[in-house]
Design a protein around this motif. Structure first.
Motif, PDB file in Angstrom:
ATOM      1  N   LEU A  55      81.513 119.009 124.149  1.00 41.83           N
ATOM      2  CA  LEU A  55      81.630 118.972 125.614  1.00 41.83           C
ATOM      3  C   LEU A  55      82.358 117.709 126.066  1.00 41.83           C
ATOM      4  N   ALA A  56      81.953 116.582 125.505  1.00 42.63           N
ATOM      5  CA  ALA A  56      82.564 115.304 125.867  1.00 42.63           C
ATOM      6  C   ALA A  56      84.005 115.248 125.383  1.00 42.63           C
ATOM      7  N   GLN A  57      84.242 115.738 124.175  1.00 42.56           N
ATOM      8  CA  GLN A  57      85.600 115.707 123.626  1.00 42.56           C
ATOM      9  C   GLN A  57      86.529 116.606 124.427  1.00 42.56           C
ATOM     10  N   ASN A  58      86.042 117.779 124.823  1.00 40.80           N
ATOM     11  CA  ASN A  58      86.869 118.683 125.630  1.00 40.80           C
ATOM     12  C   ASN A  58      87.233 118.038 126.961  1.00 40.80           C
ATOM     13  N   ALA A  59      86.259 117.401 127.606  1.00 43.94           N
ATOM     14  CA  ALA A  59      86.514 116.723 128.879  1.00 43.94           C
ATOM     15  C   ALA A  59      87.510 115.582 128.679  1.00 43.94           C
ATOM     16  N   LEU A  60      87.351 114.830 127.597  1.00 39.75           N
ATOM     17  CA  LEU A  60      88.279 113.741 127.292  1.00 39.75           C
ATOM     18  C   LEU A  60      89.689 114.295 127.064  1.00 39.75           C
ATOM     19  N   ASP A  61      89.791 115.413 126.367  1.00 39.89           N
ATOM     20  CA  ASP A  61      91.100 116.043 126.145  1.00 39.89           C
ATOM     21  C   ASP A  61      91.730 116.482 127.467  1.00 39.89           C
ATOM     22  N   GLU A  62      90.912 117.007 128.385  1.00 41.79           N
ATOM     23  CA  GLU A  62      91.423 117.453 129.678  1.00 41.79           C
ATOM     24  C   GLU A  62      91.962 116.277 130.496  1.00 41.79           C
ATOM     25  N   ILE A  63      91.204 115.195 130.537  1.00 43.76           N
ATOM     26  CA  ILE A  63      91.655 114.050 131.325  1.00 43.76           C
ATOM     27  C   ILE A  63      92.845 113.375 130.641  1.00 43.76           C
ATOM     28  N   GLU A  64      92.894 113.457 129.321  1.00 42.30           N
ATOM     29  CA  GLU A  64      94.049 112.936 128.577  1.00 42.30           C
ATOM     30  C   GLU A  64      95.302 113.744 128.921  1.00 42.30           C
ATOM     31  N   HIS A  67      96.468 112.685 132.279  1.00 39.13           N
ATOM     32  CA  HIS A  67      97.073 111.360 132.113  1.00 39.13           C
ATOM     33  C   HIS A  67      98.531 111.506 131.668  1.00 39.13           C
ATOM     34  N   ARG A  68      98.780 112.340 130.675  1.00 37.92           N
ATOM     35  CA  ARG A  68     100.155 112.534 130.180  1.00 37.92           C
ATOM     36  C   ARG A  68     101.045 113.132 131.271  1.00 37.92           C
ATOM     37  N   GLU A  69     100.503 114.086 132.032  1.00 35.90           N
ATOM     38  CA  GLU A  69     101.270 114.672 133.137  1.00 35.90           C
ATOM     39  C   GLU A  69     101.650 113.599 134.154  1.00 35.90           C
ATOM     40  N   LEU A  70     100.673 112.786 134.526  1.00 32.09           N
ATOM     41  CA  LEU A  70     100.916 111.766 135.550  1.00 32.09           C
ATOM     42  C   LEU A  70     101.881 110.692 135.076  1.00 32.09           C
ATOM     43  N   LEU A  71     101.851 110.386 133.787  1.00 32.56           N
ATOM     44  CA  LEU A  71     102.817 109.416 133.255  1.00 32.56           C
ATOM     45  C   LEU A  71     104.243 109.898 133.491  1.00 32.56           C
ATOM     46  N   ASN A  72     104.439 111.209 133.434  1.00 34.42           N
ATOM     47  CA  ASN A  72     105.780 111.784 133.610  1.00 34.42           C
ATOM     48  C   ASN A  72     106.174 111.978 135.058  1.00 34.42           C
ATOM     49  N   GLU A  73     105.194 112.085 135.958  1.00 31.86           N
ATOM     50  CA  GLU A  73     105.536 112.454 137.336  1.00 31.86           C
ATOM     51  C   GLU A  73     105.186 111.431 138.402  1.00 31.86           C
ATOM     52  N   ASP A  74     104.481 110.371 138.049  1.00 29.89           N
ATOM     53  CA  ASP A  74     104.019 109.426 139.074  1.00 29.89           C
ATOM     54  C   ASP A  74     104.346 107.990 138.638  1.00 29.89           C
ATOM     55  N   ALA A  75     105.370 107.411 139.262  1.00 29.58           N
ATOM     56  CA  ALA A  75     105.832 106.069 138.884  1.00 29.58           C
ATOM     57  C   ALA A  75     104.761 105.003 139.104  1.00 29.58           C
ATOM     58  N   MET A  76     103.985 105.118 140.185  1.00 28.48           N
ATOM     59  CA  MET A  76     102.933 104.120 140.442  1.00 28.48           C
ATOM     60  C   MET A  76     101.839 104.206 139.373  1.00 28.48           C
ATOM     61  N   TYR A  77     101.487 105.407 138.988  1.00 31.70           N
ATOM     62  CA  TYR A  77     100.485 105.585 137.934  1.00 31.70           C
ATOM     63  C   TYR A  77     101.014 104.999 136.622  1.00 31.70           C
TER      64      TYR A  77
END
Length: 152
Positions: A55-64, A67-77
């Motif tokens: 459960l924890a690993q799945n949630a960590l994978d989701e937020i990860e 994170h990868r999406e935001l690195l590509n689309e959000d300069a401030m992030y």
């Protein structure tokens, strides 16, 4: 149980805390239905002594993934992550898994600080500064996760 839908970061930290609690006090597994269920999962998954629930690993994978999406689309992030990178690399270098992701390192940092507080130990001003930055980053991720309706 903490709600993954409301705050995925708190959910992950809560699961980690409950895992450690059940390892330290296995007799408490019958104190509530929730602890009993978590204890049963830990036994089924073979993580009674170490490791994290799926459960924890799945949630960590989701937020990860977010994170990868935001690195590509959000300069401030991306800039906020870049400011944290040196401190996260130092933290990772001190672990037995120096190749862990930056997001997992963020959670590890917050969890270790939480454990230090429970032991009534102080943290340095530098660590407190990094804690604040990591907290803000994970709050942003959690809010974005919730706002995008990414809950499964």
């Amino acid at each position: 149980m903490r709600s993954k839908k409301e705050n995925i970061a708190e959910y992950i930290l809560y699961l980690w805390q409950m895992e450690d609690y059940l390892r330290a006090f296995p007799q408490q597994a019958e104190a509530s239905q929730e602890l009993h269920e978590l204890n049963e999962m830990m036994h089924r998954e073979g993580i009674v002594e170490s490791g994290h629930l799926q459960l924890a690993q799945n949630a960590l994978d989701e937020i990860e993934g977010l994170h990868r999406e935001l690195l590509n689309e959000d300069a401030m992030y991306r800039a906020a992550v870049m400011r944290l990178t040196p401190q996260l690399n130092l933290l990772k270098a001190k672990t037995d898994r120096p190749t862990m992701s930056d997001i997992e390192a963020c959670f590890l940092l917050l969890y270790q600080i939480m454990m230090l507080h429970l032991q009534h130990r102080e943290i340095s001003p530098e660590t407190a500064s990094v804690q604040q930055q990591v907290t803000q980053l994970l709050q942003f991720l959690s809010r974005t996760y919730r706002d995008r309706g990414m809950t499964t």
